[in-house]
Design a protein around this motif. Structure first.
Motif, PDB file in Angstrom:
ATOM      1  N   ALA A   1       6.046  -0.804   7.680  1.00  0.00           N
ATOM      2  CA  ALA A   1       6.109   0.457   6.942  1.00  0.00           C
ATOM      3  C   ALA A   1       7.570   0.756   6.616  1.00  0.00           C
ATOM      4  CB  ALA A   1       5.505   1.588   7.771  1.00  0.00           C
TER       5      ALA A   1
ATOM      6  N   GLY B   1       8.098   7.032  -1.977  1.00  0.00           N
ATOM      7  CA  GLY B   1       7.177   7.383  -0.900  1.00  0.00           C
ATOM      8  C   GLY B   1       7.174   6.386   0.234  1.00  0.00           C
ATOM      9  N   VAL B   2       6.257   6.595   1.166  1.00  0.00           N
ATOM     10  CA  VAL B   2       6.101   5.707   2.319  1.00  0.00           C
ATOM     11  C   VAL B   2       5.125   4.600   1.933  1.00  0.00           C
ATOM     12  CG1 VAL B   2       5.346   5.525   4.718  1.00  0.00           C
ATOM     13  CG2 VAL B   2       6.588   7.562   3.953  1.00  0.00           C
ATOM     14  N   HIS B   3       5.539   3.370   2.185  1.00  0.00           N
ATOM     15  CA  HIS B   3       4.745   2.198   1.829  1.00  0.00           C
ATOM     16  C   HIS B   3       4.485   1.345   3.057  1.00  0.00           C
ATOM     17  CE1 HIS B   3       6.587   3.453  -1.909  1.00  0.00           C
ATOM     18  NE2 HIS B   3       5.621   2.813  -2.534  1.00  0.00           N
ATOM     19  N   ARG B   4       3.466   0.518   2.945  1.00  0.00           N
ATOM     20  CA  ARG B   4       3.161  -0.492   3.963  1.00  0.00           C
ATOM     21  C   ARG B   4       3.022  -1.824   3.237  1.00  0.00           C
ATOM     22  NH1 ARG B   4      -0.703   0.330   8.255  1.00  0.00           N
ATOM     23  NH2 ARG B   4      -2.046  -0.941   6.951  1.00  0.00           N
TER      24      ARG B   4
ATOM     25  N   GLU C   1       0.836  -1.200   0.000  1.00  0.00           N
ATOM     26  CA  GLU C   1       0.000   0.000   0.000  1.00  0.00           C
ATOM     27  C   GLU C   1       0.867   1.246   0.000  1.00  0.00           C
ATOM     28  OE1 GLU C   1      -2.230  -0.340   3.618  1.00  0.00           O
ATOM     29  OE2 GLU C   1      -3.437  -2.006   2.875  1.00  0.00           O
ATOM     30  N   ARG C   2       0.348   2.297  -0.617  1.00  0.00           N
ATOM     31  CA  ARG C   2       0.954   3.634  -0.553  1.00  0.00           C
ATOM     32  C   ARG C   2      -0.187   4.624  -0.420  1.00  0.00           C
ATOM     33  NH1 ARG C   2       3.939   4.420  -5.413  1.00  0.00           N
ATOM     34  NH2 ARG C   2       2.012   5.188  -6.314  1.00  0.00           N
ATOM     35  N   ASP C   3      -0.131   5.472   0.579  1.00  0.00           N
ATOM     36  CA  ASP C   3      -1.164   6.488   0.819  1.00  0.00           C
ATOM     37  C   ASP C   3      -2.559   5.864   0.940  1.00  0.00           C
ATOM     38  OD1 ASP C   3       0.763   8.539   0.695  1.00  0.00           O
ATOM     39  OD2 ASP C   3       0.564   8.662  -1.484  1.00  0.00           O
ATOM     40  N   GLY C   4      -2.634   4.688   1.561  1.00  0.00           N
ATOM     41  CA  GLY C   4      -3.918   4.028   1.779  1.00  0.00           C
ATOM     42  C   GLY C   4      -4.479   3.303   0.566  1.00  0.00           C
ATOM     43  N   THR C   5      -3.722   3.291  -0.532  1.00  0.00           N
ATOM     44  CA  THR C   5      -4.166   2.628  -1.756  1.00  0.00           C
ATOM     45  C   THR C   5      -3.317   1.390  -1.999  1.00  0.00           C
ATOM     46  OG1 THR C   5      -4.816   4.743  -2.717  1.00  0.00           O
ATOM     47  CG2 THR C   5      -4.466   2.923  -4.251  1.00  0.00           C
TER      48      THR C   5
ATOM     49  N   THR D   1      10.190   3.435   3.773  1.00  0.00           N
ATOM     50  CA  THR D   1      10.252   4.564   2.858  1.00  0.00           C
ATOM     51  C   THR D   1      11.130   4.247   1.661  1.00  0.00           C
ATOM     52  OG1 THR D   1       9.993   6.116   4.686  1.00  0.00           O
ATOM     53  CG2 THR D   1      10.892   7.001   2.648  1.00  0.00           C
TER      54      THR D   1
END
Length: 97
Positions: free
Chosen positions: A70, A49-52, A24-28, A72
């Motif tokens: 999480a 970007g920041v990922h999960r 995910e990135r930015d909730g997507t 980066t």
């Protein structure tokens, strides 16, 4: 930039095959799949970007139904490998190569 992961079930000493994983990135959700017979997923290209990365570990551990890591991505020209070592009551990760 590419992303890969690997899950090792420390309780059995074997790779964790067939585990659902999503990125995910930015909730997507930007990628999803299941680990192969060697417990790996590779070839995802999530971008900067920041990922999960979310591992659906419920079939491997009843204490941790999911593990979320999480991280980066600050250099899209590099490879990012984020493995998961899972045991019944603990897990660890690191940035691999």
């Amino acid at each position: 930039m590419s992303f890969s992961t690997h899950i090792l079930n420390a309780a059995t000493g074997r790779p964790a095959a067939g585990v659902a994983v999503r990125l995910e990135r930015d909730g997507t959700v930007v990628a999803r799949g299941r680990t192969d017979d060697d417990g790996r997923i590779k070839g995802w290209n999530p971008g900067r970007g920041v990922h999960r990365v979310v591992f659906d570990t419920g079939g491997l551990s009843t204490f941790y139904p999911e593990v979320v890591i999480a991280f980066t991505v600050d250099d899209p020209d590099q490879h990012y490998h984020v493995p998961l070592l899972l045991s019944p009551f603990a897990y660890s990760t690191y940035r691999g190569s």
